[in-house]
Design a protein around this motif. Sequence first.
Motif, PDB file in Angstrom:
ATOM      1  N   LYS A 152       0.832  -1.213   0.000  1.00 28.97           N
ATOM      2  CA  LYS A 152       0.000   0.000   0.000  1.00 28.97           C
ATOM      3  C   LYS A 152       0.868   1.264   0.000  1.00 28.97           C
ATOM      4  O   LYS A 152       0.545   2.242  -0.669  1.00 28.97           O
ATOM      5  N   ASP A 155       2.144   1.583  -3.509  1.00 28.72           N
ATOM      6  CA  ASP A 155       1.074   2.107  -4.356  1.00 28.72           C
ATOM      7  C   ASP A 155       0.973   3.626  -4.235  1.00 28.72           C
ATOM      8  O   ASP A 155       0.874   4.346  -5.235  1.00 28.72           O
ATOM      9  N   TRP A 167      -3.840  -2.873 -11.548  1.00 31.84           N
ATOM     10  CA  TRP A 167      -4.376  -3.540 -10.357  1.00 31.84           C
ATOM     11  C   TRP A 167      -3.714  -2.878  -9.168  1.00 31.84           C
ATOM     12  O   TRP A 167      -2.484  -2.791  -9.116  1.00 31.84           O
ATOM     13  N   GLU A 168      -4.485  -2.423  -8.218  1.00 32.34           N
ATOM     14  CA  GLU A 168      -3.925  -1.768  -7.041  1.00 32.34           C
ATOM     15  C   GLU A 168      -4.129  -2.658  -5.819  1.00 32.34           C
ATOM     16  O   GLU A 168      -5.250  -2.845  -5.361  1.00 32.34           O
ATOM     17  N   SER A 169      -3.032  -3.215  -5.311  1.00 33.90           N
ATOM     18  CA  SER A 169      -3.065  -4.109  -4.150  1.00 33.90           C
ATOM     19  C   SER A 169      -4.194  -5.133  -4.274  1.00 33.90           C
ATOM     20  O   SER A 169      -4.999  -5.309  -3.369  1.00 33.90           O
ATOM     21  N   ARG A 170      -4.251  -5.791  -5.409  1.00 30.65           N
ATOM     22  CA  ARG A 170      -5.299  -6.788  -5.661  1.00 30.65           C
ATOM     23  C   ARG A 170      -4.913  -8.097  -4.968  1.00 30.65           C
ATOM     24  O   ARG A 170      -3.864  -8.678  -5.258  1.00 30.65           O
ATOM     25  N   TYR A 171      -5.758  -8.543  -4.068  1.00 33.80           N
ATOM     26  CA  TYR A 171      -5.479  -9.752  -3.300  1.00 33.80           C
ATOM     27  C   TYR A 171      -5.735 -10.984  -4.166  1.00 33.80           C
ATOM     28  O   TYR A 171      -6.783 -11.114  -4.798  1.00 33.80           O
ATOM     29  N   ILE A 172      -4.764 -11.884  -4.200  1.00 34.30           N
ATOM     30  CA  ILE A 172      -4.880 -13.131  -4.954  1.00 34.30           C
ATOM     31  C   ILE A 172      -4.915 -14.264  -3.929  1.00 34.30           C
ATOM     32  O   ILE A 172      -3.875 -14.660  -3.387  1.00 34.30           O
ATOM     33  N   SER A 178      -0.984  -9.884  -2.141  1.00 34.80           N
ATOM     34  CA  SER A 178      -1.558  -8.909  -3.076  1.00 34.80           C
ATOM     35  C   SER A 178      -0.526  -8.464  -4.098  1.00 34.80           C
ATOM     36  O   SER A 178       0.681  -8.516  -3.861  1.00 34.80           O
ATOM     37  N   THR A 180       0.218  -5.393  -7.313  1.00 33.79           N
ATOM     38  CA  THR A 180      -0.098  -4.168  -8.040  1.00 33.79           C
ATOM     39  C   THR A 180       0.564  -4.278  -9.405  1.00 33.79           C
ATOM     40  O   THR A 180       1.718  -4.699  -9.504  1.00 33.79           O
TER      41      THR A 180
END
Length: 196
Positions: A152, A155, A167-172, A178, A180
Motif C-alpha cells: 500500500k 502504491d 491492479w492496485e493491491s489486488r489480493y490473490i 496482493s 499491483t
Amino acid sequence: MKPFTQNHPFFKSVAASAILSSSLLVLFQATQSAKARTFENSASPPHSTISQHAEAAAKNGLDSLQIFNVAISVSDIDASVKWYEDNLGFQLQNRRRVSTGIEIALIENNGFFIDLIHIAGSENLEGSPKEPPDHLKVQGLRNLVFWVDDLKSADAQLKSKGVELIWESRYIPEVGTSVTNFRDNNGNLIAIWERN
C-alpha cells in the motif's frame, strides 16, 4: 543451396545476437565493479549474501547459475532511464554505445540490474497491450516482477509520481498475498507483490 549473405535474415539475427552478447560481456565488468562498490559502501553486508556468493563460487557449470539482469529493448533510452530512476529508484551504473549502433544503459536498484537497450528501427510487435490476465495470451516473457514489504505504501508512492495503476493491491487468494500492476513508459508490464 545458396550461401548466407550479410543481408540474409538468419545472418542478421545471429550477428545481432553475437553483438548483443559481446556488449553485455563488456558491461559485466562494469557491473561487477558497481557490485563491489555496493559492498564497500555498506558497513556490513548481509551474511546470507556473502554465503550465497561463496556457495556459488564453489560450484561448476549450471550449478552456479544465478540471475544477472533483465534486458529490455526500448524506443527512447533517455526517457526509459529517467522513468526507472524517477518512478522505481533505479540508478544509472553504466552507459555505452557500441559500434553497431546499439546503445545500452545499465541501471540498478537493491542489487538488481536492468539493461535498457536501444537500436534504431526497433518496433513493438505485440500491438495493443492487454490488461492482466489477458496479457498472458501472448507467449514469451510477459512482465517484470518485484517484491516489497508494504504494498500500500508502494502504491501511494507510485500514484504520487503519476504512475497509473492497473491492479492496485489486488489480493490473490491462491497465493495469499496482493499484487499491483502498472506499465513503464514503453508499455512493459511491471508487477509488484507484497512479501508475506
